[in-house]
Design a protein around this motif. Sequence first.
Motif, PDB file in Angstrom:
ATOM      1  N   PRO A  64      -7.973  94.696  36.096  1.00  0.00           N
ATOM      2  CA  PRO A  64      -7.639  96.049  35.551  1.00  0.00           C
ATOM      3  C   PRO A  64      -7.133  97.054  36.235  1.00  0.00           C
ATOM      4  O   PRO A  64      -7.168  97.056  37.433  1.00  0.00           O
ATOM      5  N   TRP A  65      -6.060  97.825  35.582  1.00  0.00           N
ATOM      6  CA  TRP A  65      -5.459  98.705  36.313  1.00  0.00           C
ATOM      7  C   TRP A  65      -5.780 100.093  35.895  1.00  0.00           C
ATOM      8  O   TRP A  65      -6.572 100.338  34.737  1.00  0.00           O
ATOM      9  N   LEU A  66      -5.526 101.429  36.268  1.00  0.00           N
ATOM     10  CA  LEU A  66      -5.603 102.678  36.050  1.00  0.00           C
ATOM     11  C   LEU A  66      -4.297 103.543  35.490  1.00  0.00           C
ATOM     12  O   LEU A  66      -3.225 103.165  36.151  1.00  0.00           O
ATOM     13  N   MET A  67      -4.338 103.965  34.261  1.00  0.00           N
ATOM     14  CA  MET A  67      -3.544 105.006  34.164  1.00  0.00           C
ATOM     15  C   MET A  67      -4.109 106.381  34.559  1.00  0.00           C
ATOM     16  O   MET A  67      -5.203 106.842  34.148  1.00  0.00           O
ATOM     17  N   LEU A  68      -3.434 107.026  35.137  1.00  0.00           N
ATOM     18  CA  LEU A  68      -3.630 108.308  35.910  1.00  0.00           C
ATOM     19  C   LEU A  68      -2.817 109.571  35.534  1.00  0.00           C
ATOM     20  O   LEU A  68      -1.636 109.288  35.465  1.00  0.00           O
ATOM     21  N   PHE A  69      -3.529 110.463  35.041  1.00  0.00           N
ATOM     22  CA  PHE A  69      -2.650 111.735  34.634  1.00  0.00           C
ATOM     23  C   PHE A  69      -2.972 113.029  35.639  1.00  0.00           C
ATOM     24  O   PHE A  69      -3.753 113.644  35.245  1.00  0.00           O
ATOM     25  N   PRO A  70      -2.173 113.590  36.244  1.00  0.00           N
ATOM     26  CA  PRO A  70      -2.322 114.480  37.071  1.00  0.00           C
ATOM     27  C   PRO A  70      -2.096 115.659  36.229  1.00  0.00           C
ATOM     28  O   PRO A  70      -1.301 115.728  35.091  1.00  0.00           O
ATOM     29  N   LYS A  71      -2.707 116.853  36.648  1.00  0.00           N
ATOM     30  CA  LYS A  71      -2.704 118.187  35.963  1.00  0.00           C
ATOM     31  C   LYS A  71      -1.585 118.689  35.785  1.00  0.00           C
ATOM     32  O   LYS A  71      -1.077 119.413  35.233  1.00  0.00           O
ATOM     33  N   ASP A  72      -0.525 118.366  36.848  1.00  0.00           N
ATOM     34  CA  ASP A  72       0.831 119.044  36.889  1.00  0.00           C
ATOM     35  C   ASP A  72       1.888 118.116  36.121  1.00  0.00           C
ATOM     36  O   ASP A  72       3.019 118.340  36.161  1.00  0.00           O
ATOM     37  N   GLY A  73       1.220 117.190  35.117  1.00  0.00           N
ATOM     38  CA  GLY A  73       2.062 116.636  34.446  1.00  0.00           C
ATOM     39  C   GLY A  73       2.429 115.062  34.785  1.00  0.00           C
ATOM     40  O   GLY A  73       2.138 114.760  35.981  1.00  0.00           O
ATOM     41  N   GLY A  74       2.986 114.388  33.887  1.00  0.00           N
ATOM     42  CA  GLY A  74       3.346 112.998  34.494  1.00  0.00           C
ATOM     43  C   GLY A  74       2.278 111.942  34.162  1.00  0.00           C
ATOM     44  O   GLY A  74       1.272 112.148  33.840  1.00  0.00           O
ATOM     45  N   CYS A  75       2.576 110.649  34.897  1.00  0.00           N
ATOM     46  CA  CYS A  75       1.836 109.626  34.563  1.00  0.00           C
ATOM     47  C   CYS A  75       1.868 108.684  35.819  1.00  0.00           C
ATOM     48  O   CYS A  75       3.080 108.746  36.224  1.00  0.00           O
ATOM     49  N   VAL A  76       0.808 108.237  36.456  1.00  0.00           N
ATOM     50  CA  VAL A  76       0.831 107.188  37.435  1.00  0.00           C
ATOM     51  C   VAL A  76       0.206 105.864  37.000  1.00  0.00           C
ATOM     52  O   VAL A  76      -1.030 106.044  36.871  1.00  0.00           O
ATOM     53  N   LEU A  77       0.669 104.830  37.139  1.00  0.00           N
ATOM     54  CA  LEU A  77       0.025 103.570  36.882  1.00  0.00           C
ATOM     55  C   LEU A  77      -0.369 102.975  38.200  1.00  0.00           C
ATOM     56  O   LEU A  77       0.528 102.794  39.024  1.00  0.00           O
ATOM     57  N   TYR A  78      -1.533 102.646  38.410  1.00  0.00           N
ATOM     58  CA  TYR A  78      -2.007 102.288  39.635  1.00  0.00           C
ATOM     59  C   TYR A  78      -2.790 100.712  39.655  1.00  0.00           C
ATOM     60  O   TYR A  78      -3.483 100.606  38.848  1.00  0.00           O
ATOM     61  N   ASP A  79      -2.346 100.038  40.645  1.00  0.00           N
ATOM     62  CA  ASP A  79      -3.061  98.573  40.427  1.00  0.00           C
ATOM     63  C   ASP A  79      -3.968  98.710  41.769  1.00  0.00           C
ATOM     64  O   ASP A  79      -3.536  98.736  43.056  1.00  0.00           O
TER      65      ASP A  79
END
Length: 363
Positions: free
Chosen positions: A34-49
Amino acid sequence: MNVSSSQRSSSDLQGFNDVRSMFKETLPQKSGSPWLMLFPKDGGCVLYDPKEGKKIHRNLRDFPGSRILANSGNWLLLLDSGSNLFIIDVFSEKSIPLPSLESIRSKTSKIKRVGDRKFERDDSGCIFDELSSDVVRGLLWVDKSGSEYVVVWFFDLPGHAYISFCKKGDTHYTDIPLYYPDDHWLDGLSYMVLGRDRLYISTSRRYIQVLDLSGPQGFFKDITEGKPFPMLSRYQSWDSSIAVTTSGEVLLVESDPCQRNCFRVYKKNLNVKDPDSASNTVREVYSLDGEALLLDLGFTVPANDTLGIEPDSIYFTRHYRPCQCSPCDLDICVFNLVTKSLKRFPGLDDMNLMDARWFLPGN
């Protein structure tokens, strides 16, 4: 101003092309850990392994004001700044436009757009005029090829009595009522899980309703009609949600809202003689029978040590995901139901996250 699907398509897809190329060499084509989709409050997206500790950042600069409502594997259900819904695969160019929110087919109700983000619903002469895209919630199911999908959405407001859905090929949404004059056990909404042609609903009184959505456009059927069953534990003050196993069995999942270091999982107690009058209708279980639970999606998956999918583990970010009238703080963790151990990810604490979701890449 509303943006047409064709106008959105070119800019939206351009914004996701870089994601596809960035992950082409690093992401497995079949399900991995399982991976994580992360959504910071200042915008954008980070996909994390989490397994490799790898973060890949994405600006999503082409989606100002957009909000991610749900995910199904690599597919995202997005609501843009003009209150338009669409589905997109973050690893390919494929984008799926959806009917407008006001395209409801109902005998008693209709929705009118009164602005980019404002709507009115006329329900047999009763007007709901404080509907906003800010309170739209949704669920998504997409098959692995992207050839079939189901979308469910609703206005998350107290007293709002409908959810709406569409499937591939539908030209409009179909309303499902949340108010039943002759059966108050089925009134309201506490939680939902969507899987292919089944929609699992926990009602306000925590009765489980299962809807079959497999028929032609506009069809749905309550397959628990006449025999709904409450999922009630003795810990009524704990946060709770439902989940569904690979065999179709409904689970009740609870966590302590004051100190999230303990989860409890329950199954239906078949020995309860009169569930309508009982205050405790479930039995606690201490194993997921070799499966793992991605609570954000509401489903268990087969565990696989080789792929890093830990057995008897709950992958968790927050409760009340489909219904967020009372938002809960993020708490990204993996809880082992057998050992009662909790694994968190302190490396994410400084990201100022607005949301996060577990997913299986390539699934």
